[in-house]
Design a protein around this motif. Structure first.
Motif, mmCIF file in Angstrom:
data_model
loop_
_atom_site.group_PDB
_atom_site.id
_atom_site.type_symbol
_atom_site.label_atom_id
_atom_site.label_comp_id
_atom_site.label_asym_id
_atom_site.label_seq_id
_atom_site.Cartn_x
_atom_site.Cartn_y
_atom_site.Cartn_z
ATOM 1 N N GLY A 12 50.407 28.157 52.617
ATOM 2 C CA GLY A 12 49.409 27.631 51.693
ATOM 3 C C GLY A 12 48.377 28.634 51.217
ATOM 4 O O GLY A 12 47.432 28.265 50.533
ATOM 5 N N THR A 13 48.538 29.879 51.578
ATOM 6 C CA THR A 13 47.614 30.925 51.136
ATOM 7 C C THR A 13 48.397 32.031 50.452
ATOM 8 O O THR A 13 49.426 32.474 50.955
ATOM 9 N N ILE A 14 47.901 32.455 49.312
ATOM 10 C CA ILE A 14 48.430 33.658 48.671
ATOM 11 C C ILE A 14 47.404 34.760 48.886
ATOM 12 O O ILE A 14 46.214 34.566 48.618
ATOM 13 N N THR A 15 47.876 35.886 49.386
ATOM 14 C CA THR A 15 47.011 37.044 49.588
ATOM 15 C C THR A 15 47.401 38.129 48.594
ATOM 16 O O THR A 15 48.568 38.507 48.513
ATOM 17 N N VAL A 16 46.408 38.582 47.848
ATOM 18 C CA VAL A 16 46.595 39.703 46.941
ATOM 19 C C VAL A 16 45.972 40.916 47.639
ATOM 20 O O VAL A 16 44.764 40.944 47.883
ATOM 21 N N THR A 17 46.816 41.871 47.996
ATOM 22 C CA THR A 17 46.352 43.086 48.667
ATOM 23 C C THR A 17 46.150 44.172 47.618
ATOM 24 O O THR A 17 47.057 44.462 46.837
ATOM 25 N N VAL A 18 44.957 44.724 47.622
ATOM 26 C CA VAL A 18 44.560 45.701 46.608
ATOM 27 C C VAL A 18 44.425 47.066 47.275
ATOM 28 O O VAL A 18 43.776 47.198 48.310
ATOM 29 N N THR A 19 45.029 48.072 46.658
ATOM 30 C CA THR A 19 44.954 49.436 47.179
ATOM 31 C C THR A 19 44.537 50.369 46.050
ATOM 32 O O THR A 19 45.100 50.314 44.956
ATOM 33 N N GLY A 20 43.540 51.215 46.316
ATOM 34 C CA GLY A 20 43.109 52.196 45.328
ATOM 35 C C GLY A 20 41.762 51.860 44.735
ATOM 36 O O GLY A 20 40.931 51.212 45.365
ATOM 37 N N ALA A 21 41.547 52.298 43.517
ATOM 38 C CA ALA A 21 40.267 52.146 42.831
ATOM 39 C C ALA A 21 40.324 50.987 41.842
ATOM 40 O O ALA A 21 41.265 50.870 41.071
ATOM 41 N N VAL A 22 39.295 50.148 41.883
ATOM 42 C CA VAL A 22 39.175 49.050 40.919
ATOM 43 C C VAL A 22 38.030 49.420 39.986
ATOM 44 O O VAL A 22 36.862 49.356 40.359
ATOM 45 N N ASP A 23 38.406 49.844 38.780
ATOM 46 C CA ASP A 23 37.414 50.299 37.807
ATOM 47 C C ASP A 23 37.789 49.791 36.420
ATOM 48 O O ASP A 23 38.673 48.948 36.281
ATOM 49 N N LEU A 24 37.129 50.309 35.416
ATOM 50 C CA LEU A 24 37.354 49.853 34.045
ATOM 51 C C LEU A 24 38.821 49.954 33.640
ATOM 52 O O LEU A 24 39.343 49.076 32.950
ATOM 53 N N SER A 25 39.507 50.977 34.098
ATOM 54 C CA SER A 25 40.901 51.165 33.684
ATOM 55 C C SER A 25 41.893 50.321 34.484
ATOM 56 O O SER A 25 43.042 50.184 34.068
ATOM 57 N N THR A 26 41.470 49.731 35.609
ATOM 58 C CA THR A 26 42.408 48.979 36.451
ATOM 59 C C THR A 26 42.003 47.523 36.690
ATOM 60 O O THR A 26 42.799 46.742 37.208
ATOM 61 N N ALA A 27 40.798 47.158 36.317
ATOM 62 C CA ALA A 27 40.297 45.813 36.608
ATOM 63 C C ALA A 27 41.146 44.716 35.966
ATOM 64 O O ALA A 27 41.326 43.643 36.556
ATOM 65 N N ALA A 28 41.680 44.959 34.787
ATOM 66 C CA ALA A 28 42.499 43.941 34.116
ATOM 67 C C ALA A 28 43.749 43.610 34.937
ATOM 68 O O ALA A 28 44.160 42.452 34.992
ATOM 69 N N ALA A 29 44.328 44.599 35.578
ATOM 70 C CA ALA A 29 45.511 44.359 36.414
ATOM 71 C C ALA A 29 45.148 43.468 37.601
ATOM 72 O O ALA A 29 45.907 42.557 37.964
ATOM 73 N N LEU A 30 43.994 43.711 38.206
ATOM 74 C CA LEU A 30 43.537 42.853 39.308
ATOM 75 C C LEU A 30 43.296 41.440 38.802
ATOM 76 O O LEU A 30 43.719 40.462 39.423
ATOM 77 N N ASP A 31 42.633 41.338 37.666
ATOM 78 C CA ASP A 31 42.349 40.042 37.057
ATOM 79 C C ASP A 31 43.642 39.251 36.831
ATOM 80 O O ASP A 31 43.733 38.070 37.182
ATOM 81 N N GLU A 32 44.652 39.903 36.282
ATOM 82 C CA GLU A 32 45.934 39.245 36.015
ATOM 83 C C GLU A 32 46.643 38.829 37.300
ATOM 84 O O GLU A 32 47.207 37.729 37.385
ATOM 85 N N ALA A 33 46.622 39.689 38.314
ATOM 86 C CA ALA A 33 47.299 39.375 39.585
ATOM 87 C C ALA A 33 46.657 38.186 40.274
ATOM 88 O O ALA A 33 47.355 37.293 40.777
ATOM 89 N N VAL A 34 45.340 38.139 40.281
ATOM 90 C CA VAL A 34 44.660 37.025 40.947
ATOM 91 C C VAL A 34 44.811 35.748 40.126
ATOM 92 O O VAL A 34 45.026 34.668 40.690
ATOM 93 N N ALA A 35 44.746 35.837 38.811
ATOM 94 C CA ALA A 35 44.951 34.655 37.967
ATOM 95 C C ALA A 35 46.341 34.075 38.191
ATOM 96 O O ALA A 35 46.504 32.852 38.285
ATOM 97 N N ALA A 36 47.346 34.926 38.308
ATOM 98 C CA ALA A 36 48.709 34.451 38.583
ATOM 99 C C ALA A 36 48.772 33.770 39.943
ATOM 100 O O ALA A 36 49.437 32.738 40.099
ATOM 101 N N ALA A 37 48.078 34.326 40.934
ATOM 102 C CA ALA A 37 48.062 33.715 42.262
ATOM 103 C C ALA A 37 47.383 32.350 42.230
ATOM 104 O O ALA A 37 47.885 31.379 42.808
ATOM 105 N N VAL A 38 46.273 32.258 41.527
ATOM 106 C CA VAL A 38 45.561 30.981 41.403
ATOM 107 C C VAL A 38 46.439 29.963 40.686
ATOM 108 O O VAL A 38 46.548 28.808 41.108
ATOM 109 N N ASP A 39 47.083 30.379 39.613
ATOM 110 C CA ASP A 39 47.917 29.469 38.830
ATOM 111 C C ASP A 39 49.191 29.057 39.564
ATOM 112 O O ASP A 39 49.812 28.052 39.220
ATOM 113 N N ASP A 40 49.574 29.826 40.590
ATOM 114 C CA ASP A 40 50.754 29.498 41.387
ATOM 115 C C ASP A 40 50.538 28.231 42.206
ATOM 116 O O ASP A 40 51.491 27.627 42.685
ATOM 117 N N GLY A 41 49.290 27.834 42.368
ATOM 118 C CA GLY A 41 48.989 26.543 42.942
ATOM 119 C C GLY A 41 48.747 26.444 44.433
ATOM 120 O O GLY A 41 48.714 25.342 44.963
#
Length: 101
Positions: A12-41
């Motif tokens: 019942g838990t989805i874990t998104v593991t993040v490795t590296g730098a989260v900055d202006l050039s990579t934040a959208a990828a994090l946003d998309e990954a977490v949104a997909a996890a949330v939408d997975d239900g």
């Protein structure tokens, strides 16, 4: 800067593991990954920041947007394992408790 994301599901838990730098050039990828996890239900989404080496305002914004999306969908959301400078930045900006709880 580079970013790596992986997603695992467990009881019942989805874990998104993040490795590296989260900055202006990579934040959208994090946003998309977490949104997909949330939408997975799943009832709970966890973002593991143990291997994040840097976070800027764009990364913080992505985490806050993710929390807001999870709240809107009735899902639990929390970050885990922020360390070093990442923990300090989240604490100094006043979002650590909001994202951890």
């Amino acid at each position: 800067m580079t970013l790596s994301l992986s997603t695992t599901r467990d009881a019942g838990t989805i874990t998104v593991t993040v490795t590296g730098a989260v900055d202006l050039s990579t934040a959208a990828a994090l946003d998309e990954a977490v949104a997909a996890a949330v939408d997975d239900g799943p009832p709970s989404v966890v973002v593991d920041l143990a291997a994040v080496t840097f976070i800027d305002s764009a990364g913080i914004n992505a985490l806050l947007k993710s929390r807001r999306l999870a709240d809107e969908r009735g899902r639990q959301f929390r970050i885990t394992n922020p360390t070093g400078i990442v923990r300090d930045v989240l604490d100094l900006t006043g979002v650590l408790d909001h994202l951890s709880g």
